[in-house]
Design a protein around this motif. Structure first.
Motif, PDB file in Angstrom:
ATOM      1  N   UNK A   1      10.433  17.302   0.508  1.00  0.00           N
ATOM      2  CA  UNK A   1       9.033  17.788   0.446  1.00  0.00           C
ATOM      3  C   UNK A   1       8.168  17.231  -0.484  1.00  0.00           C
ATOM      4  N   UNK A   2       8.244  15.665  -0.360  1.00  0.00           N
ATOM      5  CA  UNK A   2       7.458  14.939  -1.115  1.00  0.00           C
ATOM      6  C   UNK A   2       6.115  14.731  -0.185  1.00  0.00           C
ATOM      7  N   UNK A   3       5.104  14.591  -1.314  1.00  0.00           N
ATOM      8  CA  UNK A   3       3.453  14.508  -0.876  1.00  0.00           C
ATOM      9  C   UNK A   3       3.292  13.122  -0.519  1.00  0.00           C
ATOM     10  N   UNK A   4       2.542  13.034   0.730  1.00  0.00           N
ATOM     11  CA  UNK A   4       1.867  11.493   1.094  1.00  0.00           C
ATOM     12  C   UNK A   4       0.541  11.459   1.065  1.00  0.00           C
ATOM     13  N   UNK A   5      -0.036  10.549   0.054  1.00  0.00           N
ATOM     14  CA  UNK A   5      -1.303  10.056  -0.338  1.00  0.00           C
ATOM     15  C   UNK A   5      -1.814   9.516   1.040  1.00  0.00           C
TER      16      UNK A   5
ATOM     17  N   UNK B   1       0.800  -1.171  -0.155  1.00  0.00           N
ATOM     18  CA  UNK B   1      -0.054  -0.163  -0.035  1.00  0.00           C
ATOM     19  C   UNK B   1       0.986   1.494  -0.107  1.00  0.00           C
ATOM     20  N   UNK B   2       1.841   1.123   0.592  1.00  0.00           N
ATOM     21  CA  UNK B   2       3.037   2.261   0.919  1.00  0.00           C
ATOM     22  C   UNK B   2       3.394   2.918  -0.496  1.00  0.00           C
ATOM     23  N   UNK B   3       3.680   1.760  -1.406  1.00  0.00           N
ATOM     24  CA  UNK B   3       4.314   2.110  -2.885  1.00  0.00           C
ATOM     25  C   UNK B   3       3.186   1.611  -3.769  1.00  0.00           C
ATOM     26  N   UNK B   4       1.760   1.843  -3.466  1.00  0.00           N
ATOM     27  CA  UNK B   4       0.893   1.467  -4.394  1.00  0.00           C
ATOM     28  C   UNK B   4       0.834   1.971  -5.915  1.00  0.00           C
ATOM     29  N   UNK B   5       1.322   3.348  -5.894  1.00  0.00           N
ATOM     30  CA  UNK B   5       1.388   3.665  -7.274  1.00  0.00           C
ATOM     31  C   UNK B   5       2.388   3.333  -8.015  1.00  0.00           C
ATOM     32  N   UNK B   6       3.442   3.181  -7.298  1.00  0.00           N
ATOM     33  CA  UNK B   6       4.506   2.306  -8.059  1.00  0.00           C
ATOM     34  C   UNK B   6       4.127   0.938  -8.678  1.00  0.00           C
TER      35      UNK B   6
ATOM     36  N   UNK C   1       8.943   2.787   5.464  1.00  0.00           N
ATOM     37  CA  UNK C   1       8.245   3.987   6.411  1.00  0.00           C
ATOM     38  C   UNK C   1       9.354   4.906   6.704  1.00  0.00           C
ATOM     39  N   UNK C   2      10.518   4.691   6.966  1.00  0.00           N
ATOM     40  CA  UNK C   2      11.620   5.838   7.170  1.00  0.00           C
ATOM     41  C   UNK C   2      11.768   6.381   5.768  1.00  0.00           C
ATOM     42  N   UNK C   3      11.983   5.602   5.023  1.00  0.00           N
ATOM     43  CA  UNK C   3      12.022   6.082   3.552  1.00  0.00           C
ATOM     44  C   UNK C   3      11.329   7.066   3.183  1.00  0.00           C
ATOM     45  N   UNK C   4      10.014   6.870   3.272  1.00  0.00           N
ATOM     46  CA  UNK C   4       9.055   7.596   2.915  1.00  0.00           C
ATOM     47  C   UNK C   4       8.969   8.910   3.707  1.00  0.00           C
ATOM     48  N   UNK C   5       9.246   8.865   5.002  1.00  0.00           N
ATOM     49  CA  UNK C   5       9.117  10.231   6.038  1.00  0.00           C
ATOM     50  C   UNK C   5      10.405  10.828   5.530  1.00  0.00           C
TER      51      UNK C   5
ATOM     52  N   UNK D   1      -3.673   6.703   0.961  1.00  0.00           N
ATOM     53  CA  UNK D   1      -3.102   5.352   0.843  1.00  0.00           C
ATOM     54  C   UNK D   1      -1.987   5.200   1.512  1.00  0.00           C
ATOM     55  N   UNK D   2      -0.899   6.075   1.204  1.00  0.00           N
ATOM     56  CA  UNK D   2       0.192   5.841   1.893  1.00  0.00           C
ATOM     57  C   UNK D   2       0.318   5.910   3.285  1.00  0.00           C
ATOM     58  N   UNK D   3      -0.506   6.841   3.827  1.00  0.00           N
ATOM     59  CA  UNK D   3      -0.801   7.000   5.428  1.00  0.00           C
ATOM     60  C   UNK D   3      -1.286   5.575   5.845  1.00  0.00           C
ATOM     61  N   UNK D   4      -2.307   5.120   5.150  1.00  0.00           N
ATOM     62  CA  UNK D   4      -2.987   3.845   5.565  1.00  0.00           C
ATOM     63  C   UNK D   4      -1.896   2.772   5.619  1.00  0.00           C
ATOM     64  N   UNK D   5      -1.009   2.949   4.657  1.00  0.00           N
ATOM     65  CA  UNK D   5       0.005   1.948   4.490  1.00  0.00           C
ATOM     66  C   UNK D   5       0.897   1.960   5.683  1.00  0.00           C
ATOM     67  N   UNK D   6       1.347   3.234   6.168  1.00  0.00           N
ATOM     68  CA  UNK D   6       2.175   3.391   7.215  1.00  0.00           C
ATOM     69  C   UNK D   6       1.592   2.842   8.438  1.00  0.00           C
ATOM     70  N   UNK D   7       0.315   3.301   8.861  1.00  0.00           N
ATOM     71  CA  UNK D   7      -0.397   2.854   9.834  1.00  0.00           C
ATOM     72  C   UNK D   7      -0.368   1.072  10.114  1.00  0.00           C
ATOM     73  N   UNK D   8      -0.727   0.509   9.023  1.00  0.00           N
ATOM     74  CA  UNK D   8      -0.783  -0.794   9.106  1.00  0.00           C
ATOM     75  C   UNK D   8       0.589  -1.466   9.141  1.00  0.00           C
ATOM     76  N   UNK D   9       1.569  -0.795   8.691  1.00  0.00           N
ATOM     77  CA  UNK D   9       3.028  -1.297   8.893  1.00  0.00           C
ATOM     78  C   UNK D   9       3.291  -1.280  10.295  1.00  0.00           C
ATOM     79  N   UNK D  10       3.166  -0.093  10.921  1.00  0.00           N
ATOM     80  CA  UNK D  10       3.299  -0.030  12.468  1.00  0.00           C
ATOM     81  C   UNK D  10       2.488  -0.899  13.265  1.00  0.00           C
TER      82      UNK D  10
END
Length: 310
Positions: free
Chosen positions: A276-280, A141-146, A265-269, A282-291
């Motif tokens: 200054x990358x934007x987080x979608x 989910x964190x890298x869903x777009x890719x 997660x660290x890489x995205x943060x 779906x990415x926030x959801x992925x972060x929460x699920x991973x943690x």
């Protein structure tokens, strides 16, 4: 006994080092291989890091030339660094670091499958199994777009690279478990030093086979690439890899393997705060699920520890 005696503070520092530093190495590997050929980069990185650690150990009076230690460190070093990390170095020339992070995050699943001495505990633990599966889903989910971009084009040119990453992930897990169960003699610094030195030497033949020495233009390599390599030597190898090898000796392998979920997660943060990358959403959801998955895995181990003490 090692797990009980290890300092909680040291364990926390080691986990933080592995989580944070390795979360940034995807970026720095890609920066380095833009201008430094992969096998040359791997040989320089690991031979210098291993040489520093072995020299430091020798200065402290430790015995570094032991056949049994070198043999076991050599096997784990080849699996971990030459095959495991080598696949990552090679593949980051061709596919985005996000996809690399996804494939590497399959490592915890291989830890469970390969860790035969702990099959009973791992497969009986619903929290552990759920945590591993949910964590992998969170990384996707964190890298869903890719992921969507890669498969929407129906382009199979990246398939060999993805297979190579899968093999690398399996080798990394196998090497980690070998280090945990068979590299117990000698100090962690000496063991880690030999792992890196032997892996660095293993990269050398590839530099000649691929004729990297003939194609590299040393004067055209920018400072940015050299600084990236320096970061990989000092932080990625000496600091984080040493912490990782030590953690394998004092904590359960499945718990240590959670680094593969936290690193993306660290890489995205880091991208958010420094690029200054934007987080979608779906990415926030992925972060929460991973943690959440990491908490599940650690909750299982915490409960097992309480049962042993009671």
């Amino acid at each position: 006994m090692k797990q009980a005696k290890s300092s909680i503070l040291l364990v926390i520092i080691a986990f933080a080092t592995v989580y944070i530093v390795w979360g940034s190495t995807y970026f720095f590997i890609q920066k380095a291989v833009l201008h430094i050929p992969p096998f040359i980069m791997g040989s320089i990185r690991f031979m210098i890091a291993g040489g520093i650690m072995l020299s430091w150990s020798a200065m402290k009076g430790e015995k570094i030339f032991r056949k049994d230690l070198i043999r076991s460190a050599g096997i784990s070093g080849l699996l971990l660094l030459f095959v495991g990390n080598g696949c990552v170095i090679w593949v980051e020339q061709y596919i985005p670091s996000g996809m690399v992070a996804i494939m590497v995050s399959s490592a915890p699943l291989w830890f469970v499958l390969f860790d035969k001495p702990n099959w009973g505990a791992n497969f009986r633990s619903l929290h552990t199994i759920l945590g591993l599966v949910i964590g992998f889903a969170g990384v996707i989910l964190l890298f869903w777009n890719q992921v969507g971009e890669l498969f929407s084009k129906h382009d199979l040119t990246n398939l060999p690279a993805l297979i190579m990453l899968l093999i690398g992930s399996m080798a990394w897990s196998a090497g980690s478990l070998y280090s945990k169960y068979y590299s117990t003699s000698g100090s962690a610094i000496v063991n880690t030093g030999w792992q890196m030195m032997i892996a660095g030497l293993a990269f050398v033949p590839g530099t000649f086979i691929l004729q990297e020495w003939k194609t590299v233009v040393w004067e055209s390599i920018p400072t940015e690439s050299w600084l990236s390599l320096l970061y990989l030597i000092l932080m990625g190898s000496i600091a984080a890899f040493s912490a990782y090898i030590w953690l394998l000796q004092v904590r359960p392998a499945t718990q240590v393997s959670t680094y593969a979920y936290v690193n993306p997660v660290i890489a995205v943060l880091l991208g958010v705060f420094f690029a200054h990358e934007k987080v979608s959403f779906i990415q926030i959801l992925g972060l929460a699920i991973i943690l959440g998955s990491v908490l599940l895995i650690n909750l299982s181990r915490y409960r097992q520890g309480k049962k042993k003490l009671s």
